[in-house]
Structure formats: C-alpha cells, structure tokens
Design a protein around this motif. Structure first.
Motif, PDB file in Angstrom:
ATOM      1  N   ARG A 185       0.817  -1.204   0.000  1.00 36.06           N
ATOM      2  CA  ARG A 185       0.000   0.000   0.000  1.00 36.06           C
ATOM      3  C   ARG A 185       0.857   1.263   0.000  1.00 36.06           C
ATOM      4  O   ARG A 185       0.491   2.277  -0.612  1.00 36.06           O
ATOM      5  CB  ARG A 185      -0.968  -0.032   1.183  1.00 36.06           C
ATOM      6  CG  ARG A 185      -2.148  -0.963   0.928  1.00 36.06           C
ATOM      7  CD  ARG A 185      -2.768  -1.481   2.212  1.00 36.06           C
ATOM      8  NE  ARG A 185      -3.902  -2.359   1.946  1.00 36.06           N
ATOM      9  CZ  ARG A 185      -3.795  -3.624   1.547  1.00 36.06           C
ATOM     10  NH1 ARG A 185      -2.615  -4.160   1.354  1.00 36.06           N
ATOM     11  NH2 ARG A 185      -4.879  -4.355   1.327  1.00 36.06           N
ATOM     12  N   ALA A 186       2.000   1.217   0.688  1.00 34.79           N
ATOM     13  CA  ALA A 186       2.910   2.365   0.658  1.00 34.79           C
ATOM     14  C   ALA A 186       3.407   2.602  -0.768  1.00 34.79           C
ATOM     15  O   ALA A 186       3.485   3.752  -1.232  1.00 34.79           O
ATOM     16  CB  ALA A 186       4.085   2.128   1.598  1.00 34.79           C
ATOM     17  N   MET A 187       3.725   1.513  -1.469  1.00 39.78           N
ATOM     18  CA  MET A 187       4.163   1.633  -2.859  1.00 39.78           C
ATOM     19  C   MET A 187       3.044   2.171  -3.742  1.00 39.78           C
ATOM     20  O   MET A 187       3.265   3.076  -4.563  1.00 39.78           O
ATOM     21  CB  MET A 187       4.630   0.270  -3.365  1.00 39.78           C
ATOM     22  CG  MET A 187       5.006   0.246  -4.829  1.00 39.78           C
ATOM     23  SD  MET A 187       5.797  -1.303  -5.357  1.00 39.78           S
ATOM     24  CE  MET A 187       4.607  -2.526  -4.783  1.00 39.78           C
ATOM     25  N   GLU A 188       1.850   1.642  -3.578  1.00 41.49           N
ATOM     26  CA  GLU A 188       0.710   2.081  -4.379  1.00 41.49           C
ATOM     27  C   GLU A 188       0.414   3.567  -4.147  1.00 41.49           C
ATOM     28  O   GLU A 188       0.163   4.317  -5.101  1.00 41.49           O
ATOM     29  CB  GLU A 188      -0.523   1.249  -4.039  1.00 41.49           C
ATOM     30  CG  GLU A 188      -0.491  -0.174  -4.564  1.00 41.49           C
ATOM     31  CD  GLU A 188      -0.853  -0.275  -6.030  1.00 41.49           C
ATOM     32  OE1 GLU A 188      -1.199   0.764  -6.630  1.00 41.49           O
ATOM     33  OE2 GLU A 188      -0.780  -1.392  -6.572  1.00 41.49           O
ATOM     34  N   VAL A 189       0.439   3.998  -2.888  1.00 39.90           N
ATOM     35  CA  VAL A 189       0.160   5.399  -2.568  1.00 39.90           C
ATOM     36  C   VAL A 189       1.235   6.299  -3.160  1.00 39.90           C
ATOM     37  O   VAL A 189       0.937   7.356  -3.738  1.00 39.90           O
ATOM     38  CB  VAL A 189       0.053   5.607  -1.044  1.00 39.90           C
ATOM     39  CG1 VAL A 189       0.021   7.092  -0.699  1.00 39.90           C
ATOM     40  CG2 VAL A 189      -1.198   4.925  -0.501  1.00 39.90           C
ATOM     41  N   ALA A 190       2.499   5.891  -3.018  1.00 43.66           N
ATOM     42  CA  ALA A 190       3.595   6.699  -3.550  1.00 43.66           C
ATOM     43  C   ALA A 190       3.471   6.865  -5.063  1.00 43.66           C
ATOM     44  O   ALA A 190       3.614   7.978  -5.597  1.00 43.66           O
ATOM     45  CB  ALA A 190       4.936   6.066  -3.183  1.00 43.66           C
ATOM     46  N   LEU A 191       3.220   5.770  -5.765  1.00 35.49           N
ATOM     47  CA  LEU A 191       3.071   5.835  -7.219  1.00 35.49           C
ATOM     48  C   LEU A 191       1.868   6.697  -7.607  1.00 35.49           C
ATOM     49  O   LEU A 191       1.925   7.461  -8.579  1.00 35.49           O
ATOM     50  CB  LEU A 191       2.919   4.430  -7.792  1.00 35.49           C
ATOM     51  CG  LEU A 191       4.143   3.517  -7.668  1.00 35.49           C
ATOM     52  CD1 LEU A 191       3.804   2.097  -8.119  1.00 35.49           C
ATOM     53  CD2 LEU A 191       5.308   4.062  -8.481  1.00 35.49           C
ATOM     54  N   ALA A 192       0.778   6.573  -6.854  1.00 34.81           N
ATOM     55  CA  ALA A 192      -0.417   7.370  -7.137  1.00 34.81           C
ATOM     56  C   ALA A 192      -0.139   8.853  -6.953  1.00 34.81           C
ATOM     57  O   ALA A 192      -0.560   9.686  -7.773  1.00 34.81           O
ATOM     58  CB  ALA A 192      -1.564   6.932  -6.233  1.00 34.81           C
ATOM     59  N   VAL A 193       0.582   9.202  -5.891  1.00 37.88           N
ATOM     60  CA  VAL A 193       0.909  10.610  -5.635  1.00 37.88           C
ATOM     61  C   VAL A 193       1.740  11.177  -6.784  1.00 37.88           C
ATOM     62  O   VAL A 193       1.489  12.298  -7.250  1.00 37.88           O
ATOM     63  CB  VAL A 193       1.665  10.757  -4.294  1.00 37.88           C
ATOM     64  CG1 VAL A 193       2.276  12.152  -4.169  1.00 37.88           C
ATOM     65  CG2 VAL A 193       0.715  10.505  -3.128  1.00 37.88           C
ATOM     66  N   PHE A 194       2.711  10.401  -7.257  1.00 37.24           N
ATOM     67  CA  PHE A 194       3.539  10.916  -8.349  1.00 37.24           C
ATOM     68  C   PHE A 194       2.731  11.096  -9.629  1.00 37.24           C
ATOM     69  O   PHE A 194       2.867  12.114 -10.322  1.00 37.24           O
ATOM     70  CB  PHE A 194       4.713   9.982  -8.620  1.00 37.24           C
ATOM     71  CG  PHE A 194       5.645  10.527  -9.670  1.00 37.24           C
ATOM     72  CD1 PHE A 194       6.606  11.467  -9.339  1.00 37.24           C
ATOM     73  CD2 PHE A 194       5.534  10.123 -10.997  1.00 37.24           C
ATOM     74  CE1 PHE A 194       7.443  11.998 -10.310  1.00 37.24           C
ATOM     75  CE2 PHE A 194       6.366  10.650 -11.971  1.00 37.24           C
ATOM     76  CZ  PHE A 194       7.326  11.588 -11.620  1.00 37.24           C
ATOM     77  N   MET A 195       1.891  10.123  -9.953  1.00 37.98           N
ATOM     78  CA  MET A 195       1.093  10.250 -11.171  1.00 37.98           C
ATOM     79  C   MET A 195       0.114  11.415 -11.078  1.00 37.98           C
ATOM     80  O   MET A 195      -0.107  12.130 -12.061  1.00 37.98           O
ATOM     81  CB  MET A 195       0.364   8.937 -11.460  1.00 37.98           C
ATOM     82  CG  MET A 195       1.286   7.842 -11.970  1.00 37.98           C
ATOM     83  SD  MET A 195       0.416   6.380 -12.593  1.00 37.98           S
ATOM     84  CE  MET A 195      -0.263   5.726 -11.063  1.00 37.98           C
ATOM     85  N   LEU A 196      -0.448  11.630  -9.893  1.00 40.18           N
ATOM     86  CA  LEU A 196      -1.335  12.777  -9.716  1.00 40.18           C
ATOM     87  C   LEU A 196      -0.567  14.085  -9.897  1.00 40.18           C
ATOM     88  O   LEU A 196      -1.063  15.034 -10.521  1.00 40.18           O
ATOM     89  CB  LEU A 196      -1.985  12.736  -8.328  1.00 40.18           C
ATOM     90  CG  LEU A 196      -3.093  11.705  -8.137  1.00 40.18           C
ATOM     91  CD1 LEU A 196      -3.467  11.592  -6.655  1.00 40.18           C
ATOM     92  CD2 LEU A 196      -4.333  12.068  -8.967  1.00 40.18           C
ATOM     93  N   ALA A 197       0.648  14.139  -9.356  1.00 39.08           N
ATOM     94  CA  ALA A 197       1.470  15.346  -9.514  1.00 39.08           C
ATOM     95  C   ALA A 197       1.827  15.563 -10.979  1.00 39.08           C
ATOM     96  O   ALA A 197       1.809  16.708 -11.469  1.00 39.08           O
ATOM     97  CB  ALA A 197       2.738  15.226  -8.671  1.00 39.08           C
ATOM     98  N   LEU A 198       2.133  14.495 -11.686  1.00 38.39           N
ATOM     99  CA  LEU A 198       2.437  14.605 -13.110  1.00 38.39           C
ATOM    100  C   LEU A 198       1.216  15.064 -13.892  1.00 38.39           C
ATOM    101  O   LEU A 198       1.305  15.952 -14.751  1.00 38.39           O
ATOM    102  CB  LEU A 198       2.930  13.255 -13.638  1.00 38.39           C
ATOM    103  CG  LEU A 198       3.182  13.163 -15.147  1.00 38.39           C
ATOM    104  CD1 LEU A 198       4.250  14.162 -15.576  1.00 38.39           C
ATOM    105  CD2 LEU A 198       3.591  11.740 -15.536  1.00 38.39           C
ATOM    106  N   GLY A 199       0.066  14.471 -13.588  1.00 37.24           N
ATOM    107  CA  GLY A 199      -1.156  14.872 -14.269  1.00 37.24           C
ATOM    108  C   GLY A 199      -1.513  16.316 -14.012  1.00 37.24           C
ATOM    109  O   GLY A 199      -1.939  17.041 -14.920  1.00 37.24           O
ATOM    110  N   TRP A 200      -1.309  16.768 -12.778  1.00 41.17           N
ATOM    111  CA  TRP A 200      -1.591  18.166 -12.433  1.00 41.17           C
ATOM    112  C   TRP A 200      -0.629  19.105 -13.172  1.00 41.17           C
ATOM    113  O   TRP A 200      -1.034  20.161 -13.673  1.00 41.17           O
ATOM    114  CB  TRP A 200      -1.471  18.374 -10.933  1.00 41.17           C
ATOM    115  CG  TRP A 200      -1.855  19.745 -10.480  1.00 41.17           C
ATOM    116  CD1 TRP A 200      -1.028  20.778 -10.138  1.00 41.17           C
ATOM    117  CD2 TRP A 200      -3.188  20.257 -10.345  1.00 41.17           C
ATOM    118  NE1 TRP A 200      -1.753  21.885  -9.792  1.00 41.17           N
ATOM    119  CE2 TRP A 200      -3.078  21.600  -9.896  1.00 41.17           C
ATOM    120  CE3 TRP A 200      -4.458  19.703 -10.538  1.00 41.17           C
ATOM    121  CZ2 TRP A 200      -4.199  22.396  -9.667  1.00 41.17           C
ATOM    122  CZ3 TRP A 200      -5.580  20.502 -10.304  1.00 41.17           C
ATOM    123  CH2 TRP A 200      -5.434  21.821  -9.869  1.00 41.17           C
ATOM    124  N   ALA A 201       0.644  18.711 -13.255  1.00 44.10           N
ATOM    125  CA  ALA A 201       1.625  19.522 -13.973  1.00 44.10           C
ATOM    126  C   ALA A 201       1.267  19.637 -15.451  1.00 44.10           C
ATOM    127  O   ALA A 201       1.433  20.695 -16.068  1.00 44.10           O
ATOM    128  CB  ALA A 201       3.020  18.921 -13.807  1.00 44.10           C
TER     129      ALA A 201
END
Length: 211
Positions: A185-201
């Motif tokens: 779950r830590a891995m899943e959350v970390a990957l999700a946060v990065f993809m969200l940041a990329l999508g927002w950028a």
C-alpha cells in the motif's frame, strides 16, 4: 499550450483520478466484507483471488478499470509530452503499470494468493503484477530525470522520494514480509501521488525544457 493538448491534459487527469478512485473504493469495500482481512498483512490481490468472497467484484470492478484508466492516462501523457523522448519513455513505462494491473485482474491469484502448487492463472498474475510494478518504478525514475529540466521543479525531488518508497515497498512485496500489505500500500500510494502530480503539472502546462 495548444487547445487540443489542454483538453487531453484534462481528460488524462480525469481518467487517472477515476482509476485511482475506483481502486481505493474496491480495496476498502473488499477489506470491509472479507472476513478477517488485514490490510497490513495481506496483499490487495487476495481480495480478487479465485475463491474469495470478493474475488469477481474486486477484480472486475476495481483492478481491471484501474489498470485500463491508468494506461489511458499514461498514453495520453506520452502524446502530450511527445517532444521529449525521455518523457515519452517514462509515460510508456507508467502505462506498463496499468497493463500489469489489468493483466493481474484477468488472471487472479489462487485463494489467499497461496504459493503452493500455483495455477497457471496465479503464475500469470504474479508475472503481470511484478512487471507492472517494475515498469512503474523505472518509469518514475525516468520521469524524475526528465522533470529536472522542466518548469515543474517539484516533480524531480518528488520522483526521487517516490522511487525510494516504491523500491522499498516492492522489496517488501517480493520478500513477502510480515507487513507485506503495508509495504504494498505504501508503494501504491507513492506511485499514485507521483502520477497525480504529473497529471496536475500537465494541466498547468508543463511540456518540455525550461528556458
């Protein structure tokens, strides 16, 4: 930013949010109705396993749409960032994570993800899931390298942090540590946060090399 790319950015971000949202709902719901399920000590895949009370529902309505929507987001991001070869490679690797999740949904693991006498479906599940995670981790690393030369300065350090967290999480999953569910779950959350940041950028107009 071209109007077409601006529209694709919004579509990509919406697909990502929907994909992450459906996965979160499926895992929380599955954990609530699965007797004795422990999020910290059990894999998410156990919720979609063959013979599990939540199996078909979590696999078909959680894992599969998540994989498809993450793939759509990543492919759209690759097209939007098509002027940078490194960014395209990073996004295609992230798409591999979505494909891996979809494959893991189509081929569920055996009950409780047992490793004794695994079925063909269970072996394919591990193959898709493992390769998907590896693609995501390498993709984050490539995206962090690309982000160092863009006008989105926070993406690069965030990518480094996510790379470390997801690498440790992947180790916990592969080694099947006692708290493997927490590592996953830590891995899943970390990957999700990065993809969200990329999508927002992307929605904010990041495209390539800063001046």
């Amino acid at each position: 930013m071209r109007a077409a790319d601006a529209g694709l950015s919004r579509l990509a971000f919406a697909a990502l949010v929907a994909g992450l949202g459906v996965l979160l709902i499926a895992v929380l719901w599955g954990g609530a109705v699965y007797p004795g399920y422990d999020h910290a000590r059990q894999f998410m895949s156990e919720l979609g396993a063959t013979g599990a009370v939540t199996g078909p529902s979590v696999s078909l309505w959680g894992f599969a749409p998540n994989g498809v929507l993450v793939t759509i987001f990543s492919l759209l991001a690759a097209w939007i960032l098509r002027r940078s070869a490194l960014a395209v490679v990073a996004c295609l690797l992230l798409a591999g994570n979505g494909v891996g999740m979809t494959g893991a949904a189509v081929y569920p693991c055996d009950f409780e993800c047992s490793r004794s006498d695994p079925s063909v479906a269970a072996l394919l599940h591990d193959l898709f899931g493992g390769l998907g995670y590896l693609c995501a981790i390498v993709g984050v690393g490539a995206a962090a390298l690309w982000a160092r030369r863009t006008d989105a300065p926070l993406l690069a350090p965030l990518g480094v942090v996510v790379l470390i967290v997801s690498g440790v999480g992947f180790y916990g999953v592969v080694a099947e540590l006692e708290l493997r569910g927490l590592y996953q779950r830590a891995m899943e959350v970390a990957l999700a946060v990065f993809m969200l940041a990329l999508g927002w950028a992307l929605m904010k107009g990041v495209r390539g090399v800063r001046a």
